[in-house]
Motif scaffolding. Structure first.
Motif, PDB file in Angstrom:
ATOM      1  N   GLY A  55      42.063  39.474  50.086  1.00 22.49           N
ATOM      2  CA  GLY A  55      41.580  39.467  48.705  1.00 22.49           C
ATOM      3  C   GLY A  55      41.091  40.811  48.224  1.00 22.49           C
ATOM      4  N   ILE A  56      41.122  41.830  49.075  1.00 22.84           N
ATOM      5  CA  ILE A  56      40.571  43.134  48.683  1.00 22.84           C
ATOM      6  C   ILE A  56      41.398  43.796  47.583  1.00 22.84           C
ATOM      7  CG2 ILE A  56      41.821  44.445  50.447  1.00 22.84           C
ATOM      8  CD1 ILE A  56      39.345  46.212  50.743  1.00 22.84           C
ATOM      9  N   THR A  57      42.688  43.435  47.445  1.00 21.50           N
ATOM     10  CA  THR A  57      43.521  44.052  46.408  1.00 21.50           C
ATOM     11  C   THR A  57      43.379  43.375  45.048  1.00 21.50           C
ATOM     12  OG1 THR A  57      45.437  42.674  46.967  1.00 21.50           O
ATOM     13  CG2 THR A  57      45.215  44.775  48.138  1.00 21.50           C
ATOM     14  N   LEU A  58      42.587  42.315  44.972  1.00 29.97           N
ATOM     15  CA  LEU A  58      42.316  41.682  43.685  1.00 29.97           C
ATOM     16  C   LEU A  58      41.432  42.587  42.831  1.00 29.97           C
ATOM     17  CD1 LEU A  58      41.515  38.060  44.941  1.00 29.97           C
ATOM     18  CD2 LEU A  58      43.636  38.824  43.843  1.00 29.97           C
ATOM     19  N   ASP A  59      41.526  42.422  41.518  1.00 27.82           N
ATOM     20  CA  ASP A  59      40.654  43.191  40.632  1.00 27.82           C
ATOM     21  C   ASP A  59      39.197  42.767  40.822  1.00 27.82           C
ATOM     22  OD1 ASP A  59      42.734  44.621  39.545  1.00 27.82           O
ATOM     23  OD2 ASP A  59      43.045  43.230  37.873  1.00 27.82           O
ATOM     24  N   PRO A  60      38.263  43.698  40.557  1.00 31.36           N
ATOM     25  CA  PRO A  60      36.836  43.367  40.770  1.00 31.36           C
ATOM     26  C   PRO A  60      36.363  42.145  39.995  1.00 31.36           C
ATOM     27  CG  PRO A  60      37.125  45.737  40.553  1.00 31.36           C
ATOM     28  CD  PRO A  60      38.467  45.119  40.245  1.00 31.36           C
ATOM     29  N   ASP A  61      36.864  41.952  38.762  1.00 32.73           N
ATOM     30  CA  ASP A  61      36.459  40.770  37.983  1.00 32.73           C
ATOM     31  C   ASP A  61      37.095  39.528  38.592  1.00 32.73           C
ATOM     32  OD1 ASP A  61      34.982  42.328  36.270  1.00 32.73           O
ATOM     33  OD2 ASP A  61      36.610  42.550  34.807  1.00 32.73           O
ATOM     34  N   ARG A  62      36.273  38.538  38.876  1.00 28.05           N
ATOM     35  CA  ARG A  62      36.766  37.331  39.534  1.00 28.05           C
ATOM     36  C   ARG A  62      37.638  36.514  38.589  1.00 28.05           C
ATOM     37  NH1 ARG A  62      32.885  32.994  42.747  1.00 28.05           N
ATOM     38  NH2 ARG A  62      34.448  32.335  44.282  1.00 28.05           N
ATOM     39  N   LEU A  63      38.688  35.916  39.133  1.00 26.73           N
ATOM     40  CA  LEU A  63      39.581  35.083  38.332  1.00 26.73           C
ATOM     41  C   LEU A  63      38.847  33.848  37.824  1.00 26.73           C
ATOM     42  CD1 LEU A  63      42.782  35.352  40.549  1.00 26.73           C
ATOM     43  CD2 LEU A  63      42.453  36.329  38.274  1.00 26.73           C
ATOM     44  N   ALA A  64      39.178  33.432  36.620  1.00 26.24           N
ATOM     45  CA  ALA A  64      38.489  32.315  35.969  1.00 26.24           C
ATOM     46  C   ALA A  64      38.654  31.031  36.762  1.00 26.24           C
ATOM     47  CB  ALA A  64      39.039  32.124  34.554  1.00 26.24           C
ATOM     48  N   GLY A  65      37.572  30.276  36.824  1.00 24.40           N
ATOM     49  CA  GLY A  65      37.589  28.952  37.440  1.00 24.40           C
ATOM     50  C   GLY A  65      37.205  28.935  38.900  1.00 24.40           C
TER      51      GLY A  65
END
Length: 525
Positions: free
Chosen positions: A299-309
């Protein structure tokens, strides 16, 4: 935080436990009796209205009662004990936890066979002498039982140890209740106190074996990794991580991904992780492309803002796990959604740049892997978040979720929700075709004799192990309407073990107004 738990020998893989292990030979019997008295005061006065399962005689048989009378065999000092299995506030119940006043009850082993180092024995799977090791299944009484276990460890620090599916926040919550209710202060348990546990398991001479034992102990590996970072040289810490992952011989399993994520969430050291898993002889020496794929999965390559839900999947730290949450989280991990637990999110560009710097010859291949697999992961997590949000919105304002538990938690006289009304109406319609023949048969056998019906109900309830609270049995004992007994006997005749039916039937027996509502739907008047 991804949770860990203390492994023990021979336990079931699923279930939410609280354990109390002791060395009875090191405890003074009089001190144990005083601890029992404190535990009794705490449990019997608990604000949630704790109950224990007991049998009581009735009409030539016995019946099971969730009773506020927690102490059993009060006249027999050798057998006097407390039993707790749930609470009235939530109307939930799990396994029974027993605590005996007589320390001799636990002195069944030869003294030489009792482990003298209780901490290390428990971590190896030898529980010493177990006072209790039952499943609360995460129901609210979990915290009350935990409070008793914490009290025991506080009073007998070298001879009692709390373990199980617990964390620091739960223990602090239990300690607050203990102090507010009884004025008793106790230390946080050893296995959730990261600094004390470090001193006990590692001390001044850290080695890879003791570090491994430390991180695997307790329930918060991320906090333990942070403590290691404060106390251990970085080179030694990286050797430990490399050895941990190296045990899997280059396979990137869910366990390896979990350890990567715990490392990143705890200390955010991506460079150290790359060094440990790619460059150290004791590590798996992953090639750059497999490493890139593994990093995406963390999950480190995800953007800092968490995905909705996804925030709706979080549980409050003080809320114990449940079997459903354990199973649900395991299924989500298997489905490739474990990245939902990543808190250290740098985004694609930052991770690509870091890998390009470390492995210039593989930079383009790593970038392609990361961009492609991150896009797939984002879509998977976005879909998951949308589903969770949709389910949460559907559940808002509706008491009944489809499992029937709302009927068990019903408050007498409360208005039924639309879903509850629909379930009762449909159930009544299903029973209506059976009613005339059923009531005719009972009328031929018992006439209008309500007492005879009551006696028959007690025998059938006992054969089916039906357990009710004292208030549930009280209204049934006082009932004078033959139709109500005929309906309850009909309910007990139905061979349906589905969760919805089991909970619905329990609610119908606990609350007269629910049973009467169903009676009117079945009888039609």
């Amino acid at each position: 935080m991804e949770k860990s738990r203390i492994p023990t020998a021979g336990e079931a893989p699923m279930g939410v436990y609280v354990r109390l292990s002791i060395d009875p030979e090191g405890i003074v019997p009089a001190a144990w009796k005083d601890f029992y008295r404190q535990a009794r005061d705490f449990l019997t006065g608990h604000p949630d209205g704790l109950v224990g399962l007991r049998r009581e005689p009735v009409k030539g048989t016995t019946r099971l009662v969730y009773s506020r009378q927690l102490e059993h065999e009060p006249q027999d000092p050798a057998q006097r004990h407390l039993r707790v299995s749930g609470d009235l506030a939530s109307m939930t119940h799990g396994e029974s936890f027993c605590l005996y006043e007589d320390l001799g009850h636990y002195r069944t082993r030869q003294p030489s066979t009792v482990p003298r180092d209780l901490l290390r024995a428990v971590l190896k799977g030898d529980q010493g002498v177990t006072v209790f090791s039952e499943k609360t299944q995460g129901h609210p009484y979990h915290l009350a039982v935990l409070g008793v276990a914490i009290l025991a460890e506080g009073r007998f620090p070298d001879c009692a140890l709390v373990s199980g599916d617990i964390n620091r926040d739960q223990c602090l919550d239990a300690l607050r209740t203990l102090e507010e209710q009884c004025g008793i202060r106790a230390p946080i348990p050893l296995l959730v106190d990261a600094d004390r546990l470090y001193a006990a398991l590692i001390g001044a001479t850290p080695c890879l074996e003791s570090m491994d034992r430390y991180v695997c102990a307790g329930t918060n590996p991320e906090e333990h990794i942070r403590v290691l970072q404060r106390h251990v040289a970085r080179e030694t810490l990286l050797d430990w991580l490399a050895a941990q992952v190296g045990q899997h011989e280059g396979r990137v399993t869910l366990g390896v991904l979990r350890r990567f994520r715990q490392w990143l969430n705890a200390i955010g050291d991506l460079d150290g992780l790359i060094d440990a898993v790619c460059c150290r002889p004791v590590g798996p020496q992953l090639a750059p492309e497999p490493l890139a794929s593994a990093l995406v999965a963390t999950g480190i390559t995800l953007d800092p803002d968490r995905l909705a839900g996804l925030d709706r999947l979080d549980r409050p730290a003080t809320t114990p796990d449940s079997v459903y949450s354990q199973l649900g989280n395991a299924m989500l991990d298997i489905m490739g959604a474990s990245a939902r637990n990543c808190r250290y999110r740098l985004g694609v560009a930052a991770v690509v740049a870091r890998l390009h710097e470390r492995f210039p010859a593989h930079g383009d291949a790593c970038r392609e892997t990361i961009e492609r697999e991150t896009a797939t992961l984002v879509q998977k997590l976005r879909d998951l978040g949308a589903q969770v949000a949709h389910l949460s919105e559907d559940a808002e304002g509706e008491e009944e979720s489809g499992d029937g538990e709302s009927f068990v938690r019903h408050q007498s006289g409360a208005q039924l929700s639309p879903a509850q009304t629909l379930i009762l109406d449909e159930f009544g319609a299903a029973l209506r075709p059976l009613w005339d023949d059923w009531q005719s048969g009972l009328g031929g056998r018992f006439g209008t004799d309500v007492e005879a019906r009551h006696g028959r109900l007690m025998h059938v309830a006992e054969s089916q192990m039906l357990a009710l609270t004292e208030s549930g049995w009280a209204w049934i004992d006082a009932e004078q309407d033959a139709q109500m007994f005929d309906l309850m006997l009909l309910l007990l005749s139905q061979d349906d073990r589905a969760e919805l039916f089991t909970n619905l039937r329990r609610g119908l027996f606990e609350y007269r107004d629910l049973c009467d509502y169903l009676r009117m739907r079945v009888v039609g008047r």
